[in-house]
Write a protein that holds these residues in place. Sequence first.
Motif, PDB file in Angstrom:
ATOM      1  N   PHE A  51       0.824  -1.209   0.000  1.00 53.36           N
ATOM      2  CA  PHE A  51       0.000   0.000   0.000  1.00 53.36           C
ATOM      3  C   PHE A  51       0.859   1.261   0.000  1.00 53.36           C
ATOM      4  O   PHE A  51       0.660   2.163  -0.822  1.00 53.36           O
ATOM      5  CB  PHE A  51      -0.930  -0.002   1.217  1.00 53.36           C
ATOM      6  N   PHE A  52       1.841   1.330   0.907  1.00 54.53           N
ATOM      7  CA  PHE A  52       2.608   2.565   1.050  1.00 54.53           C
ATOM      8  C   PHE A  52       3.732   2.686   0.022  1.00 54.53           C
ATOM      9  O   PHE A  52       4.007   3.790  -0.470  1.00 54.53           O
ATOM     10  CB  PHE A  52       3.178   2.672   2.472  1.00 54.53           C
ATOM     11  N   ASN A  53       4.387   1.585  -0.315  1.00 53.12           N
ATOM     12  CA  ASN A  53       5.517   1.670  -1.241  1.00 53.12           C
ATOM     13  C   ASN A  53       5.096   1.735  -2.699  1.00 53.12           C
ATOM     14  O   ASN A  53       5.829   2.302  -3.520  1.00 53.12           O
ATOM     15  CB  ASN A  53       6.454   0.467  -1.052  1.00 53.12           C
ATOM     16  N   MET A  54       3.940   1.158  -3.032  1.00 54.20           N
ATOM     17  CA  MET A  54       3.599   1.030  -4.443  1.00 54.20           C
ATOM     18  C   MET A  54       2.233   1.597  -4.798  1.00 54.20           C
ATOM     19  O   MET A  54       2.120   2.412  -5.703  1.00 54.20           O
ATOM     20  CB  MET A  54       3.695  -0.441  -4.866  1.00 54.20           C
ATOM     21  N   TYR A 141       7.145   6.857   4.097  1.00 57.93           N
ATOM     22  CA  TYR A 141       6.730   5.981   5.201  1.00 57.93           C
ATOM     23  C   TYR A 141       6.933   4.517   4.824  1.00 57.93           C
ATOM     24  O   TYR A 141       7.388   3.698   5.636  1.00 57.93           O
ATOM     25  CB  TYR A 141       5.267   6.252   5.550  1.00 57.93           C
ATOM     26  N   GLY A 142       6.603   4.175   3.579  1.00 49.80           N
ATOM     27  CA  GLY A 142       6.808   2.811   3.116  1.00 49.80           C
ATOM     28  C   GLY A 142       8.264   2.402   3.152  1.00 49.80           C
ATOM     29  O   GLY A 142       8.599   1.254   3.487  1.00 49.80           O
ATOM     30  N   THR A 143       9.161   3.333   2.823  1.00 47.83           N
ATOM     31  CA  THR A 143      10.600   3.052   2.869  1.00 47.83           C
ATOM     32  C   THR A 143      11.043   2.765   4.295  1.00 47.83           C
ATOM     33  O   THR A 143      11.834   1.841   4.545  1.00 47.83           O
ATOM     34  CB  THR A 143      11.391   4.241   2.298  1.00 47.83           C
ATOM     35  N   LEU A 209      13.876  -1.322  -3.934  1.00 50.48           N
ATOM     36  CA  LEU A 209      13.347  -1.923  -2.717  1.00 50.48           C
ATOM     37  C   LEU A 209      14.397  -2.760  -1.993  1.00 50.48           C
ATOM     38  O   LEU A 209      14.390  -2.845  -0.766  1.00 50.48           O
ATOM     39  CB  LEU A 209      12.102  -2.760  -3.050  1.00 50.48           C
ATOM     40  N   TRP A 210      15.315  -3.347  -2.747  1.00 51.41           N
ATOM     41  CA  TRP A 210      16.435  -4.038  -2.107  1.00 51.41           C
ATOM     42  C   TRP A 210      17.306  -3.040  -1.351  1.00 51.41           C
ATOM     43  O   TRP A 210      17.723  -3.294  -0.213  1.00 51.41           O
ATOM     44  CB  TRP A 210      17.260  -4.787  -3.159  1.00 51.41           C
TER      45      TRP A 210
END
Length: 269
Positions: A51-54, A141-143, A209-210
Motif C-alpha cells: 500500500f505505502f511503497n507502491m 513511510y513505506g521506505t 526496494l532491495w
Amino acid sequence: MKLGVTHYPPLSFRALSMWLGLPALWLVLRVQGVPFAVARSGWRELGALTFFNMLVWHVLAILAVQALSSGRAAILGYTMPIFSALLGAALFGERIHWRQAVGVAAAALGVVLLLWHEIGAMAGRPWAVLAMLVAAAAWAYGTQRMRRTRLPEPTLALVFWMTLATAIVMTVVAALRESSQWHAPDATAWAAIVYNALLIFAFAQPVWLWLARTLPPIASTLSVMMIPVLGVISGAWWLGETLHWQDWTAVALIMVAIASVLLPQRRSA
C-alpha cells in the motif's frame, strides 16, 4: 511516464506496464532460484508494504504527472527523502546525525531552487501538487517500514507479490475510470509501456526496494536525489527549456546531499 500518459489513459498505462513487467520479474526469480512463497502470517505486513511503497505512489504519481510537467512532477515526487527523515525521527525514534541533517537541508534547498521558476505554473494545478506530495510522503513511510520489516522472505519475492497486487488493484480502478477511453496504443505509447515494464518494474523498482531494505533509510532515500536533477536536465535537452543559476546551484546542493550519506565517515582511533 509523461510520454505514456500523453498517449494513453494514465492508470491503464501504468497497469499495462506492470502486467508486462511481471513475466520478466518472474523469470528473474526462477533463474536465481528465489522461492515465491510468503507465509500467511506475513500477508498483512506485505499488504501494508504494498500500500505505502507502491499503490499510493503509483496511483497518485501517474495521475499527477498527467497534469504537471515531467520535471515538476519528478522534483515534487523526490521530496521523499525530506519526508523520510522527518517521519524517521517522529515515528521511529531515528537520530539524525549532523552529516545527515546537512544532507537533508541541502536536498530541501535544492528542491526549492529547482522549483524556483515553476511556482507560478504549479499554482494552477493545486490538486496535482498535493497528490504528488502525498505520494512522496506515503513512499517515505513505506521506505521506513521496508527497512524495518521482519519478513524473512527474499526481497525479490516480496517485490513480485507487491507488483502483482498493485497491478490487480490498478487494473480494477482503470476499468472503472478509464474503460471508455481504451484504444489500441500507438507506437509512442507502446515504447513507453515497454520501457516502464522492463526497466522500471523488472529492474529499477526491485533494485530500489532491495536498497531500501538494506541501507539505512536516510542513505537510501538521499541516494536517489539525482533523479529530479536528471529530470530537469533531460527536460532542457529534449524540450529546449532554459537552465538558470538556481538549477545549477540546486545540482551542487543535491550532490552535497548525496555525498553526506554515501561518503564513508572517519572512524575514531
